[in-house]
Design a protein around this motif. Structure first.
Motif, PDB file in Angstrom:
ATOM      1  N   ALA B 231       6.525   1.663   0.555  1.00  0.00           N
ATOM      2  CA  ALA B 231       5.735   0.516   0.807  1.00  0.00           C
ATOM      3  C   ALA B 231       5.442   0.040   1.891  1.00  0.00           C
ATOM      4  CB  ALA B 231       7.043  -0.668   0.354  1.00  0.00           C
ATOM      5  N   GLY B 234       2.363   1.185   2.958  1.00  0.00           N
ATOM      6  CA  GLY B 234       1.386   0.618   1.742  1.00  0.00           C
ATOM      7  C   GLY B 234       1.147   1.776  -0.236  1.00  0.00           C
ATOM      8  N   PHE B 235       1.900   0.813  -0.518  1.00  0.00           N
ATOM      9  CA  PHE B 235       1.804   1.832  -2.146  1.00  0.00           C
ATOM     10  C   PHE B 235       0.933   2.743  -2.343  1.00  0.00           C
ATOM     11  CE2 PHE B 235       6.002   1.881  -3.635  1.00  0.00           C
ATOM     12  CZ  PHE B 235       5.916   0.708  -3.497  1.00  0.00           C
ATOM     13  N   VAL B 276       6.915  -6.002   4.889  1.00  0.00           N
ATOM     14  CA  VAL B 276       6.602  -6.508   3.727  1.00  0.00           C
ATOM     15  C   VAL B 276       6.197  -8.074   3.142  1.00  0.00           C
ATOM     16  CG1 VAL B 276       8.118  -6.060   1.800  1.00  0.00           C
ATOM     17  CG2 VAL B 276       7.082  -4.013   2.365  1.00  0.00           C
ATOM     18  N   PRO B 280       2.118  -8.490   2.226  1.00  0.00           N
ATOM     19  CA  PRO B 280       2.900  -7.949   1.464  1.00  0.00           C
ATOM     20  C   PRO B 280       2.011  -6.074   0.668  1.00  0.00           C
ATOM     21  CG  PRO B 280       2.468 -10.401   0.986  1.00  0.00           C
ATOM     22  CD  PRO B 280       1.875  -9.529   1.900  1.00  0.00           C
ATOM     23  N   GLN B 281       0.699  -6.489   0.955  1.00  0.00           N
ATOM     24  CA  GLN B 281       0.553  -4.344   0.895  1.00  0.00           C
ATOM     25  C   GLN B 281       0.927  -4.029   1.196  1.00  0.00           C
ATOM     26  OE1 GLN B 281      -1.296  -7.412   2.215  1.00  0.00           O
ATOM     27  NE2 GLN B 281      -3.045  -6.763   2.874  1.00  0.00           N
ATOM     28  N   GLY B 282       1.437  -4.146   2.239  1.00  0.00           N
ATOM     29  CA  GLY B 282       2.054  -2.507   2.873  1.00  0.00           C
ATOM     30  C   GLY B 282       1.185  -3.174   4.579  1.00  0.00           C
TER      31      GLY B 282
END
Lengths: 242, 287, 343
Positions: B231, B234-235, B276, B280-282
């Motif tokens: 995470a 970034g996934f 995160v 939020p996108q890593g």
């Protein structure tokens, strides 16, 4: 009276200008059409006016209040509703519940909201499918649900984003009739990239090309404006056939 | 100063292994859009395979890497074909719980078959070897694990960026529909992603089994940080996972040294939350 | 209706002016009968123990499900609130002689406060990120309590045994009648509260958020606020269960009230029974704990492991094929869905 004022709205995505200094206003009771080829920035403009994106610069004034960058639910509360280009009904809720969610915005009591919903469903012709789930409906019906749901919030202005997309000739015709049936009660701004649908309906037309406002005026003037014809040059627009 | 250097080195060694594990996890998510919550258990299964290869046939863990890799790879594919495939059409809840169910299933299976006793591999080839570089001691098994992990990660990177099949995999990861239109069969890609994710974990398992105990819950120690790492990075981002893995390895060791040891794991979670939420996108992600 | 009492049938229109249709009453009646008679039919002390735990697990799962199943926010860190409830009651009693019932209320209040602090940043995340973040939050809480001397750190705290008293929430005796009926009572309250919420505007709004957050916002729903409402309710419910649990076992430590395993157990109970229905968590808890106990009884240590294998398999099957859990399964057999009903 002027209900919506859009002043110098600009939005960039990494170096590309999706909207560049767009300004226009909408009077109460009008039906304004926003036209433009794909990628002209119509949906981005909509998103900014309805609170789903914040403009990099510019102001949006609705009903005298500055709603620039406000959250979508605040904007709905101010009286501005919208539909989505790719229909977003609540898939696992029934048609009835979908619209009740909208009605609850102005009527806290579930019973009252349901009553208003039944009335709306009759108006859009969905009263006999009130128990169907959102995901079970064909596209045209889903668009009606989306519309009914937006109308249920009792807006003063409604933004329709490519409401005719994906409909065949018959369905589009029915949709236009539906629109006509309530256009007296509400101010409408709609985007389309099919001229034949937009022109007859609109009081006024705004043309967006590459993020900028190209021209604005009466449908007849706009459709014969050389610049507009040039922008659409080479493209042939018909309502999508089957 | 030496002690600080020691924590850095230990952190890097740990980071390399975490990196391999995280890369497998992020690959699965990137291509299939599913977080494999049973990833730690995949590691555990690999460790058992390597352990039993040693126990039954005297195979040193370093040589059972292919076996463990293949075993877990197959486990991955089977998991996909049986249950995951169907859950993919469902809600977020289904997708989260299908691998949670797998987690519980695998743990239960291990416990039922092998009991919860701790097992360990003794006398592995590098077991007694320890390098000493300028006052910093580098135990043989950990070094081999780190080096092996880096090699495996590079191999995955080569496969993904240089081979046709790997590129097809990445294409599916970026845009499933577009890839399908180019003739790339999404189901094959999903199965492949699970296979590679499994292989990566199996390799890591065989590498660490020479110095980590084997028991039904041995998946957590590396598994839980792996989620944070993926995470954080970034996934879906392989580079991000690797970078985050080293970061986490370092933090765990540095924090572990300078702060009360009980809190050392805490910092990873705190860091994860901070990153995160702020981004939020890593660190390097795109979703 | 927005996912509320789907057990009762598939009619989704609620008649105006009459919030309770006759059909919907039967689950309540069934609940009263089954839960009312459970300790009578299963009267051995160890069975009573399971019955109490079933009520508590059902209570927690019901609370969790308002956020998870109905609002679509899958939290895997709810043990945090269980621990808050348990520790508040215990520390309150030990340090200031706080009455356990008051401690329970205080625990719920603190849990809600904590949920607001946690919710603010964490609700900005979606989907998998949100769930993993909740794992992180839960683990942070576990580690903090594990090392915090004030709450006994790893050693935990014990509540001194007092004379039997309803006021002090303690009852001796091998049979657990009192504990059971109190726990069942709390469960009933939670179910009633859930039902009221689901039938209100809040219920519709939570369902809308679950279905499509952006569309929900476009019709005027303040999404963050309603997510927080669901979280607060679930936090309070789980905390109350935690407080009760502390009084029941008279001991708390991080492993028994803050572990990840507890968070997972709650969610599995809900998923197993069916997250779309209010009764799912109750059924799931009953089935889960009964299976676990039966396995343990008849198969001992291996039983525990086999139990895990079985319910791991069950969860995978449900996630893959019947996301509406056991209730969904039952509905499939009972009658085919009528989706074009007349008004």
């Amino acid at each position: 009276m002027v209900l919506l004022e859009v002043n110098g709205v600009t939005k960039h995505f990494g170096g590309v200008a999706a909207n560049e200094n767009v300004s226009f206003s909408v009077e109460e009771g009008e039906l304004v059409g926003i036209m433009g080829p794909n990628g002209a920035g119509k949906t981005t403009l909509f998103d900014q006016i309805t609170g789903f994106q914040a403009p990099d610069s510019g102001r949006i004034i609705f009903d005298g209040r500055d709603v620039t960058g406000k959250r979508p639910d605040r904007i709905c509360a101010a009286g501005l509703a919208r539909t989505f280009q790719i229909v977003r009904v609540f898939p696992e809720l029934t048609v009835l519940d979908n619209v009740v969610v909208g009605a609850l915005h102005r009527h806290k009591d579930v019973g009252v909201a349901q009553k208003r919903t039944y009335e709306l469903l009759e108006r859009v012709g969905l009263e006999d499918r009130s128990n169907a789930l959102g995901r079970e409906l064909p596209l045209a019906a889903r668009k009606r649900v989306q519309l009914a749901r937006a109308l249920a919030t009792e807006p003063r202005m409604l933004f329709l984003d490519e409401a005719m997309a994906g409909l065949n000739k018959k369905e589009a015709g029915a949709a236009v009739e539906l629109l006509k049936s309530f256009r007296q009660e509400i101010t409408i701004v709609m985007t389309e990239h099919v001229m034949e649908i937009l022109m007859p309906l609109s009081d006024r037309v705004i043309v967006l090309v590459e993020g900028k406002k190209l021209v604005e005026g009466q449908p007849k003037e706009v459709s014969t404006d050389k610049r507009v014809v040039a922008a659409y040059l080479g493209e042939k627009f018909v309502a999508s056939g089957e | 100063m030496e002690v600080f250097a020691q924590t850095i080195v230990s952190g890097l060694l740990l980071g390399a292994v975490l990196g391999l594990i995280a890369v497998g996890l992020t690959l699965i998510f990137g291509v299939v859009d599913i977080v494999n919550f049973a990833h730690g258990e995949f590691l555990m299964v690999g460790m058992y395979i390597a352990f039993f290869a040693w126990r039954l046939w005297g195979v040193d863990p370093l040589f059972s890497i292919p076996l463990a890799a293949l075993g877990v790879g197959i486990l991955g594919v089977i998991s996909y074909l049986t249950f995951v495939r169907h859950a993919m059409r469902g809600t977020l809840l289904s997708q989260i719980f299908v691998t949670f169910g797998l987690l519980i299933f695998l743990r239960g299976l291990a416990q039922a078959l092998f009991s919860s006793n701790f097992r360990g591999v003794q006398g592995s080839i590098l077991g007694d070897v320890s390098l000493s570089v300028g006052g910093v001691s580098v135990p043989g098994p950990q070094l081999a694990a780190a080096v092996g992990s880096l090699i495996a990660t590079s191999a995955i990177g080569w496969f993904v960026w240089r081979t046709r099949m790997g590129k097809a995999l990445m294409a599916t990861s970026q845009d499933r529909e577009a890839a399908a239109m180019l003739g790339i069969n999404p189901h094959r890609m999903f199965a492949l992603a699970w296979f590679i994710g499994g292989i990566a974990t199996g390799v890591a398992a065989a590498l660490i089994v020479s110095y980590q105990p084997v028991h039904p819950n041995s998946g957590i120690a590396y598994g839980l940080p792996a989620f944070m790492i993926v995470a954080l990075g970034g996934f879906g981002s392989i580079g991000g996972a690797l970078a985050a893995a080293f970061l986490v390895g370092l933090i765990e060791n540095i924090a572990g040294f300078y702060l009360p040891t009980e809190y050392k794991e805490l910092w990873i979670f705190v860091l994860f939350l901070i990153v995160v939420i702020a981004r939020p996108q890593g660190l390097l992600g795109r979703r | 209706m927005a996912g509320a009492s789907e057990v009762a049938g598939d009619e989704r229109t609620v008649e105006r002016g009459r919030p309770w249709r006759r059909q919907e009453l039967w689950p309540w009646a069934a609940f009263m009968v089954v839960f009312g008679l459970m300790p009578v039919l299963y009267s051995a002390p160890y069975q009573h123990n399971i019955a109490v735990l079933i009520c508590l697990t059902a209570l927690m799962a019901t609370g969790w499900n308002l956020l998870g199943g109905f609002t679509g926010q899958i939290s895997l860190g709810h043990a945090l609130f269980f621990g808050v409830g348990a520790y508040t009651v215990t520390v309150g009693e030990l340090r200031i002689g706080l009455n356990p019932w008051l401690g329970m209320l205080l625990g719920a209040a603190i849990a809600v406060a904590v949920s607001m602090i946690v919710g603010l940043p964490v609700f900005r995340l979606r989907g998998h990120y949100f769930s993993i973040a909740t794992i992180a939050v839960g683990e942070i809480a576990f580690l903090i309590f594990l090392n915090w001397q004030f709450v006994g750190a790893a050693g935990g705290l014990s509540i001194p045994i007092k004379e039997d008293s309803l006021l002090e929430l303690q009852f001796s005796g091998q049979h657990k009648w009192e504990y059971y009926y109190l726990a069942a009572g709390l469960l009933l309250l939670a179910l009633v509260a859930t039902q009221l919420i689901l039938k209100s505007r809040t219920g519709y709004y939570l369902a809308a958020i679950r279905e499509d957050q952006e569309a929900a916002a476009s019709v005027g729903i303040p999404v963050a606020r309603y997510k927080q409402i669901a979280l607060s309710f679930s936090a309070a419910t789980v905390a109350i269960a935690g407080a009760f649990f502390a009084q029941y076992v008279l001991f708390v430590d991080p492993v028994s009230v803050l572990e990840l395993a507890i968070s997972i157990q709650i969610t599995i109970a809900a998923v197993l029974g069916g997250v779309k229905s209010m009764w799912g968590p109750v059924i799931g808890a009953a089935v889960l704990l009964s299976l676990t106990e039966t396995a343990r009884l008849y198969l001992g240590g291996t039983g525990e492991a086999l139990n895990l294998v079985a319910y791991g398999l069950l969860v995978m099957l449900i996630a893959a094929f019947e996301p509406n859990g056991l209730i969904g399964l039952a509905q499939r057999f009972r009658r085919p869905r009528n989706t074009r009903g007349q008004r």
